[in-house]
Design a protein around this motif. Structure first.
Motif, PDB file in Angstrom:
ATOM      1  N   THR A  40      -7.342 -14.508  16.375  1.00  0.00           N
ATOM      2  CA  THR A  40      -6.243 -13.705  15.831  1.00  0.00           C
ATOM      3  C   THR A  40      -6.718 -12.292  15.519  1.00  0.00           C
ATOM      4  N   THR A  41      -7.414 -12.131  14.418  1.00  0.00           N
ATOM      5  CA  THR A  41      -8.024 -10.858  14.054  1.00  0.00           C
ATOM      6  C   THR A  41      -9.096 -11.130  13.009  1.00  0.00           C
ATOM      7  N   SER A  42      -9.729 -10.102  12.514  1.00  0.00           N
ATOM      8  CA  SER A  42     -10.791 -10.257  11.519  1.00  0.00           C
ATOM      9  C   SER A  42     -10.681  -9.145  10.484  1.00  0.00           C
ATOM     10  N   LEU A  43     -11.402  -9.303   9.396  1.00  0.00           N
ATOM     11  CA  LEU A  43     -11.402  -8.256   8.374  1.00  0.00           C
ATOM     12  C   LEU A  43     -11.896  -6.928   8.931  1.00  0.00           C
ATOM     13  N   ASN A  44     -12.917  -6.986   9.761  1.00  0.00           N
ATOM     14  CA  ASN A  44     -13.479  -5.744  10.281  1.00  0.00           C
ATOM     15  C   ASN A  44     -12.589  -5.077  11.325  1.00  0.00           C
ATOM     16  N   ALA A  45     -11.544  -5.776  11.769  1.00  0.00           N
ATOM     17  CA  ALA A  45     -10.578  -5.171  12.689  1.00  0.00           C
ATOM     18  C   ALA A  45      -9.439  -4.491  11.934  1.00  0.00           C
ATOM     19  N   LEU A  46      -9.475  -4.553  10.589  1.00  0.00           N
ATOM     20  CA  LEU A  46      -8.393  -3.991   9.775  1.00  0.00           C
ATOM     21  C   LEU A  46      -8.702  -2.569   9.298  1.00  0.00           C
ATOM     22  N   ASN A  47      -9.645  -1.931   9.960  1.00  0.00           N
ATOM     23  CA  ASN A  47     -10.014  -0.537   9.686  1.00  0.00           C
ATOM     24  C   ASN A  47     -10.502  -0.316   8.249  1.00  0.00           C
ATOM     25  N   PRO A  48     -11.489  -1.100   7.804  1.00  0.00           N
ATOM     26  CA  PRO A  48     -12.073  -0.820   6.488  1.00  0.00           C
ATOM     27  C   PRO A  48     -12.871   0.475   6.546  1.00  0.00           C
ATOM     28  N   ILE A  65      -6.611  -2.822   2.133  1.00  0.00           N
ATOM     29  CA  ILE A  65      -6.835  -3.755   3.248  1.00  0.00           C
ATOM     30  C   ILE A  65      -5.712  -4.802   3.216  1.00  0.00           C
ATOM     31  N   PRO A  66      -4.935  -4.945   4.298  1.00  0.00           N
ATOM     32  CA  PRO A  66      -3.701  -5.741   4.264  1.00  0.00           C
ATOM     33  C   PRO A  66      -3.921  -7.249   4.428  1.00  0.00           C
ATOM     34  N   VAL A  67      -4.428  -7.880   3.375  1.00  0.00           N
ATOM     35  CA  VAL A  67      -4.576  -9.338   3.378  1.00  0.00           C
ATOM     36  C   VAL A  67      -3.617  -9.918   2.348  1.00  0.00           C
ATOM     37  N   ARG A  68      -3.038 -11.080   2.681  1.00  0.00           N
ATOM     38  CA  ARG A  68      -2.005 -11.677   1.846  1.00  0.00           C
ATOM     39  C   ARG A  68      -2.211 -13.189   1.753  1.00  0.00           C
ATOM     40  N   LEU A  69      -1.464 -13.821   0.845  1.00  0.00           N
ATOM     41  CA  LEU A  69      -1.539 -15.256   0.630  1.00  0.00           C
ATOM     42  C   LEU A  69      -0.345 -15.952   1.267  1.00  0.00           C
ATOM     43  N   LYS A  70      -0.623 -17.009   2.015  1.00  0.00           N
ATOM     44  CA  LYS A  70       0.434 -17.893   2.514  1.00  0.00           C
ATOM     45  C   LYS A  70       0.307 -19.226   1.784  1.00  0.00           C
ATOM     46  N   TRP A  71       1.402 -19.684   1.216  1.00  0.00           N
ATOM     47  CA  TRP A  71       1.389 -20.959   0.493  1.00  0.00           C
ATOM     48  C   TRP A  71       1.107 -22.116   1.450  1.00  0.00           C
ATOM     49  N   ASN A 110      -2.471 -22.564   1.004  1.00  0.00           N
ATOM     50  CA  ASN A 110      -3.920 -22.334   1.000  1.00  0.00           C
ATOM     51  C   ASN A 110      -4.438 -21.563   2.210  1.00  0.00           C
ATOM     52  N   ASP A 111      -3.654 -20.630   2.717  1.00  0.00           N
ATOM     53  CA  ASP A 111      -4.089 -19.836   3.864  1.00  0.00           C
ATOM     54  C   ASP A 111      -4.159 -18.352   3.501  1.00  0.00           C
ATOM     55  N   ILE A 112      -5.031 -17.643   4.204  1.00  0.00           N
ATOM     56  CA  ILE A 112      -5.159 -16.192   4.070  1.00  0.00           C
ATOM     57  C   ILE A 112      -4.655 -15.557   5.363  1.00  0.00           C
ATOM     58  N   PHE A 113      -3.711 -14.649   5.234  1.00  0.00           N
ATOM     59  CA  PHE A 113      -3.156 -13.955   6.386  1.00  0.00           C
ATOM     60  C   PHE A 113      -3.494 -12.465   6.286  1.00  0.00           C
ATOM     61  N   ALA A 114      -3.482 -11.812   7.439  1.00  0.00           N
ATOM     62  CA  ALA A 114      -3.732 -10.372   7.489  1.00  0.00           C
ATOM     63  C   ALA A 114      -2.710  -9.724   8.411  1.00  0.00           C
ATOM     64  N   SER A 115      -2.442  -8.469   8.154  1.00  0.00           N
ATOM     65  CA  SER A 115      -1.564  -7.708   9.039  1.00  0.00           C
ATOM     66  C   SER A 115      -2.192  -7.629  10.426  1.00  0.00           C
TER      67      SER A 115
END
Length: 204
Positions: A90-98, A34-40, A42-47
């Protein structure tokens, strides 16, 4: 457990961010991609699912830590917001095709379990090589070139965070983006990072 001198409270935001990403990717079998990443800092970003190349990232979450010092101890409240089911704005975890949709209860349990494990290690070891490797595995900024507003528009290449106080390390660049040998450090509570513009500026 209490934070030791080798484990300063500023790292709580980094531990929370790691717990979220690790919690998502260890949610169950098949979720590790699942394409989630860290942005310095304190943010969580996703593809962005709208970009088939996978090179565009959008914010889906953030962390806010409020701390105060009283009677020789820090009291901290860690707040986390994570867009799990709502595809707007923007998007959500469930939109990332889990493999199957995330459920809030199970995801919360997994994130808290990850945070507990990370925290217990952190108070013993501080931000050691284990945490460095884990953090850089997930963060977005490896070798990213940015503009430092507070340094008169200086260009710099991001090199990581310091292991003592969690400061952002940036290597100053000169002519043709060649390193000058000068290393800068930036505080997370004094600067904001516009990831899309590659601009780090003072908070006002």
């Amino acid at each position: 457990m209490s934070l030791l001198g080798q484990a300063p409270v500023v790292f709580l935001q980094y531990l929370a961010a790691l717990a979220i990403v690790e919690g998502v990717q260890t949610y169950d079998h098949g979720y590790q991609r699942i394409p989630v990443r860290l942005k310095w800092p304190n943010d969580i970003f996703a593809s962005d699912p709208a970009d088939p190349s996978g090179k565009t990232f959008v914010k889906i979450g953030g962390i806010l830590v409020n701390s105060h010092y009283s009677n020789s101890e820090y009291l901290s409240v860690v707040g986390v917001g994570l867009n799990t089911t709502n595809a707007s704005p923007t998007t959500s975890l469930n939109a990332l095709n889990p493999p199957t949709p995330f459920t809030l209860e199970k995801l919360l349990a997994r994130v808290l379990t990850c945070f507990s494990t990370l925290y217990e290690r952190f108070v013993r070891t501080g931000f050691d090589k284990y945490f460095e490797d884990l953090y850089y595995k997930h963060w977005l900024h490896t070798e990213q070139i940015v503009t430092l507003e507070a340094e008169g528009g200086t260009r710099a290449r991001l090199k990581g965070i310091t292991t003592d106080w969690g400061l952002l390390k940036a290597e100053e660049l000169g002519w043709e983006d060649r390193p000058t040998g000068r290393m800068l450090t930036l505080q997370s509570d004094s600067n904001s990072f516009d990831f899309f513009k590659g601009l780090i500026k003072r908070k006002v």
